[in-house]
Design a protein around this motif. Sequence first.
Motif, PDB file in Angstrom:
ATOM      1  N   MET A 105       0.961  -1.021  -0.041  1.00  9.78           N
ATOM      2  CA  MET A 105       0.172   0.194  -0.478  1.00  9.78           C
ATOM      3  C   MET A 105       0.831   1.456  -0.170  1.00  9.78           C
ATOM      4  SD  MET A 105      -3.385  -0.758  -0.166  1.00  9.78           S
ATOM      5  CE  MET A 105      -3.577  -2.034  -0.384  1.00  9.78           C
ATOM      6  N   LYS A 106       0.432   2.224  -0.682  1.00  2.95           N
ATOM      7  CA  LYS A 106       1.540   3.602  -1.613  1.00  2.95           C
ATOM      8  C   LYS A 106       0.704   4.452   0.238  1.00  2.95           C
ATOM      9  CE  LYS A 106       3.045   6.568  -5.090  1.00  2.95           C
ATOM     10  NZ  LYS A 106       2.750   6.278  -5.961  1.00  2.95           N
ATOM     11  N   ILE A 107       1.688   5.271   0.570  1.00  2.00           N
ATOM     12  CA  ILE A 107       1.376   6.271   1.591  1.00  2.00           C
ATOM     13  C   ILE A 107       2.213   8.181   1.104  1.00  2.00           C
ATOM     14  CG2 ILE A 107       1.400   7.261   4.102  1.00  2.00           C
ATOM     15  CD1 ILE A 107      -0.659   4.625   3.345  1.00  2.00           C
ATOM     16  N   LEU A 108       0.770   8.570   1.045  1.00  4.08           N
ATOM     17  CA  LEU A 108       1.928  10.010   0.901  1.00  4.08           C
ATOM     18  C   LEU A 108       1.969  10.458   1.985  1.00  4.08           C
ATOM     19  CD1 LEU A 108       3.188  12.570  -1.060  1.00  4.08           C
ATOM     20  CD2 LEU A 108       1.091  13.171  -1.474  1.00  4.08           C
ATOM     21  N   LEU A 109       3.207  11.051   2.894  1.00  2.00           N
ATOM     22  CA  LEU A 109       2.965  11.841   3.837  1.00  2.00           C
ATOM     23  C   LEU A 109       3.437  13.569   3.547  1.00  2.00           C
ATOM     24  CD1 LEU A 109       3.650  11.875   7.199  1.00  2.00           C
ATOM     25  CD2 LEU A 109       6.347  11.119   6.774  1.00  2.00           C
ATOM     26  N   ILE A 110       2.570  14.089   4.195  1.00  7.31           N
ATOM     27  CA  ILE A 110       3.131  15.751   3.742  1.00  7.31           C
ATOM     28  C   ILE A 110       3.406  16.176   5.292  1.00  7.31           C
ATOM     29  CG2 ILE A 110       1.923  17.651   2.417  1.00  7.31           C
ATOM     30  CD1 ILE A 110       0.286  16.122   1.075  1.00  7.31           C
ATOM     31  N   GLU A 111       4.427  16.765   5.775  1.00  6.96           N
ATOM     32  CA  GLU A 111       4.630  17.246   7.181  1.00  6.96           C
ATOM     33  C   GLU A 111       6.006  17.765   6.364  1.00  6.96           C
ATOM     34  OE1 GLU A 111       5.145  18.025  10.039  1.00  6.96           O
ATOM     35  OE2 GLU A 111       3.590  16.608  10.599  1.00  6.96           O
ATOM     36  N   ASP A 112       6.348  18.868   6.972  1.00  6.27           N
ATOM     37  CA  ASP A 112       7.329  20.027   7.225  1.00  6.27           C
ATOM     38  C   ASP A 112       8.560  19.363   8.005  1.00  6.27           C
ATOM     39  OD1 ASP A 112       5.289  21.044   8.637  1.00  6.27           O
ATOM     40  OD2 ASP A 112       7.228  23.138   8.866  1.00  6.27           O
ATOM     41  N   GLU A 113       8.033  18.942   9.626  1.00  7.09           N
ATOM     42  CA  GLU A 113       8.849  18.581  10.012  1.00  7.09           C
ATOM     43  C   GLU A 113       9.790  17.740  10.301  1.00  7.09           C
ATOM     44  OE1 GLU A 113       7.303  18.575  14.658  1.00  7.09           O
ATOM     45  OE2 GLU A 113       5.340  19.331  13.383  1.00  7.09           O
ATOM     46  N   HIS A 114      11.348  17.702   9.987  1.00  5.49           N
ATOM     47  CA  HIS A 114      12.290  16.657   9.054  1.00  5.49           C
ATOM     48  C   HIS A 114      12.049  15.156  10.233  1.00  5.49           C
ATOM     49  CE1 HIS A 114      15.283  15.113   6.860  1.00  5.49           C
ATOM     50  NE2 HIS A 114      15.958  15.003   8.489  1.00  5.49           N
ATOM     51  N   VAL A 115      12.368  15.633  11.324  1.00  4.53           N
ATOM     52  CA  VAL A 115      12.958  14.664  12.472  1.00  4.53           C
ATOM     53  C   VAL A 115      10.816  14.043  12.567  1.00  4.53           C
ATOM     54  CG1 VAL A 115      13.260  13.700  14.663  1.00  4.53           C
ATOM     55  CG2 VAL A 115      14.346  15.645  13.667  1.00  4.53           C
ATOM     56  N   LEU A 116      10.313  14.356  12.557  1.00  2.00           N
ATOM     57  CA  LEU A 116       8.801  13.420  12.987  1.00  2.00           C
ATOM     58  C   LEU A 116       8.956  13.086  11.405  1.00  2.00           C
ATOM     59  CD1 LEU A 116       6.304  12.497  14.226  1.00  2.00           C
ATOM     60  CD2 LEU A 116       5.038  14.937  13.197  1.00  2.00           C
ATOM     61  N   ALA A 117       8.981  13.381  10.302  1.00  2.00           N
ATOM     62  CA  ALA A 117       8.538  13.240   9.191  1.00  2.00           C
ATOM     63  C   ALA A 117       9.547  11.510   8.810  1.00  2.00           C
ATOM     64  CB  ALA A 117       8.521  13.973   8.182  1.00  2.00           C
ATOM     65  N   GLU A 118      10.754  11.725   9.221  1.00  2.00           N
ATOM     66  CA  GLU A 118      11.802  10.623   8.356  1.00  2.00           C
ATOM     67  C   GLU A 118      11.296   9.510   9.599  1.00  2.00           C
ATOM     68  OE1 GLU A 118      13.542  10.410   6.223  1.00  2.00           O
ATOM     69  OE2 GLU A 118      13.346  11.996   5.759  1.00  2.00           O
ATOM     70  N   SER A 119      10.866   9.897  10.921  1.00  2.00           N
ATOM     71  CA  SER A 119      10.525   8.537  11.837  1.00  2.00           C
ATOM     72  C   SER A 119       9.075   7.785  11.726  1.00  2.00           C
ATOM     73  CB  SER A 119       9.880   9.590  13.344  1.00  2.00           C
ATOM     74  OG  SER A 119       9.174   8.668  14.100  1.00  2.00           O
ATOM     75  N   ILE A 120       8.281   8.879  10.985  1.00  2.00           N
ATOM     76  CA  ILE A 120       7.213   8.040  10.571  1.00  2.00           C
ATOM     77  C   ILE A 120       7.398   7.495   9.299  1.00  2.00           C
ATOM     78  CG2 ILE A 120       4.287   8.747  10.203  1.00  2.00           C
ATOM     79  CD1 ILE A 120       4.632  11.242  10.537  1.00  2.00           C
ATOM     80  N   SER A 121       8.327   8.443   8.492  1.00  2.00           N
ATOM     81  CA  SER A 121       8.352   7.076   6.756  1.00  2.00           C
ATOM     82  C   SER A 121       9.062   6.168   7.482  1.00  2.00           C
ATOM     83  CB  SER A 121       9.081   8.110   6.231  1.00  2.00           C
ATOM     84  OG  SER A 121       9.814   7.629   5.108  1.00  2.00           O
ATOM     85  N   LYS A 122      10.172   6.032   8.112  1.00  2.00           N
ATOM     86  CA  LYS A 122      11.169   4.549   8.504  1.00  2.00           C
ATOM     87  C   LYS A 122      10.214   3.927   9.237  1.00  2.00           C
ATOM     88  CE  LYS A 122      14.866   2.883  11.169  1.00  2.00           C
ATOM     89  NZ  LYS A 122      16.011   4.216  12.017  1.00  2.00           N
ATOM     90  N   PHE A 123       9.207   4.241  10.150  1.00  2.00           N
ATOM     91  CA  PHE A 123       8.390   3.462  10.929  1.00  2.00           C
ATOM     92  C   PHE A 123       7.107   2.571   9.685  1.00  2.00           C
ATOM     93  CE2 PHE A 123       4.126   2.548  12.892  1.00  2.00           C
ATOM     94  CZ  PHE A 123       4.563   1.335  14.245  1.00  2.00           C
ATOM     95  N   LEU A 124       6.361   3.361   9.003  1.00  2.00           N
ATOM     96  CA  LEU A 124       5.587   2.587   8.394  1.00  2.00           C
ATOM     97  C   LEU A 124       6.146   2.128   7.015  1.00  2.00           C
ATOM     98  CD1 LEU A 124       3.617   5.647   6.924  1.00  2.00           C
ATOM     99  CD2 LEU A 124       3.141   4.033   8.593  1.00  2.00           C
ATOM    100  N   THR A 125       7.274   1.910   6.520  1.00  2.00           N
ATOM    101  CA  THR A 125       8.215   1.413   5.922  1.00  2.00           C
ATOM    102  C   THR A 125       8.194   0.103   6.402  1.00  2.00           C
ATOM    103  OG1 THR A 125       9.507   3.262   4.506  1.00  2.00           O
ATOM    104  CG2 THR A 125      10.306   1.498   3.770  1.00  2.00           C
ATOM    105  N   GLN A 126       9.200   0.154   7.483  1.00  2.00           N
ATOM    106  CA  GLN A 126       9.050  -1.086   8.762  1.00  2.00           C
ATOM    107  C   GLN A 126       7.635  -2.256   8.150  1.00  2.00           C
ATOM    108  OE1 GLN A 126      10.657   0.128  11.944  1.00  2.00           O
ATOM    109  NE2 GLN A 126      12.396   0.227  11.387  1.00  2.00           N
ATOM    110  N   GLU A 127       7.183  -1.236   9.043  1.00  2.00           N
ATOM    111  CA  GLU A 127       5.289  -2.287   8.638  1.00  2.00           C
ATOM    112  C   GLU A 127       4.793  -2.604   7.558  1.00  2.00           C
ATOM    113  OE1 GLU A 127       3.264  -2.980  11.149  1.00  2.00           O
ATOM    114  OE2 GLU A 127       5.496  -2.235  12.387  1.00  2.00           O
ATOM    115  N   GLY A 128       5.886  -1.875   6.444  1.00  2.00           N
ATOM    116  CA  GLY A 128       5.459  -2.881   4.515  1.00  2.00           C
ATOM    117  C   GLY A 128       4.217  -2.013   4.260  1.00  2.00           C
ATOM    118  N   PHE A 129       4.475  -0.540   4.234  1.00  2.00           N
ATOM    119  CA  PHE A 129       4.096   0.265   3.743  1.00  2.00           C
ATOM    120  C   PHE A 129       5.284   0.708   2.575  1.00  2.00           C
ATOM    121  CE2 PHE A 129       1.167   0.510   7.005  1.00  2.00           C
ATOM    122  CZ  PHE A 129       0.236   0.114   6.575  1.00  2.00           C
TER     123      PHE A 129
END
Length: 225
Positions: free
Chosen positions: A1-25
């Motif tokens: 499943m493909k997710i788009l994250l629109i978020e300007d806070e760099h640390v939060l964006a990278e944290s969410i992206s890494k977590f969701l990638t680990q979850e298979g997204f």
Amino acid sequence: MKILLIEDEHVLAESISKFLTQEGFLCELAKTYESGIEKVCIYDYDCVLVDITLPDGNGLQILKKLKEIKPNTGVIIISAKNSLDDKLTGLDLGADDYLTKPFHLAELNSRIKSLIRRRKFEGKCDILFEEIRIIPESQTVFIQQHEVKLTRKEYELLLFFIVNKNRTISRESLAEHIWGDDADLSDSFDFLYSHIKNVRKKIEEAGGLNYIQTVYGIGYKFSTT
């Protein structure tokens, strides 16, 4: 499943992206209003996570534009503003959910999965197609009651086909949805052909039928006819 994250806070964006990638997204990032608008206009996503406050615009305007051009896309607003007016405005514009920062990534994950089940799978936990059964929660596939081992990309490919059954899907759309927004820049689709060949082979070896039909000059269709 493909997710788009629109978020300007760099640390939060990278944290969410890494977590969701680990979850298979497959998680794509946009860190400004302009890049967010560009991506939602060009590409397709199963779910968009959008912050309201962006450095060059308002995330609610992205939501409004997205719902005008692609109304079936799921949207979750993530915002530091716990304002009732913002929540109501977002929901009125078509958002499916609203999550206030800070939040636990596990809760975000659960809300995304719940949204996708509602929008893609009619709220069902298992997906059935003829002799094929997919359990998205564990990302497992069964053919004739026997588990079939697929790689992550093979699993995403099969899931995308079944979600879009009986529709002709271009090679470009398949590649973009499974490998990311930059896949449309590729000079060759050999990587796609190889994965489709492997999925076909594994399904047939497990006793299933080949539902992946080649539509010459265009792409593929997943169908019984």
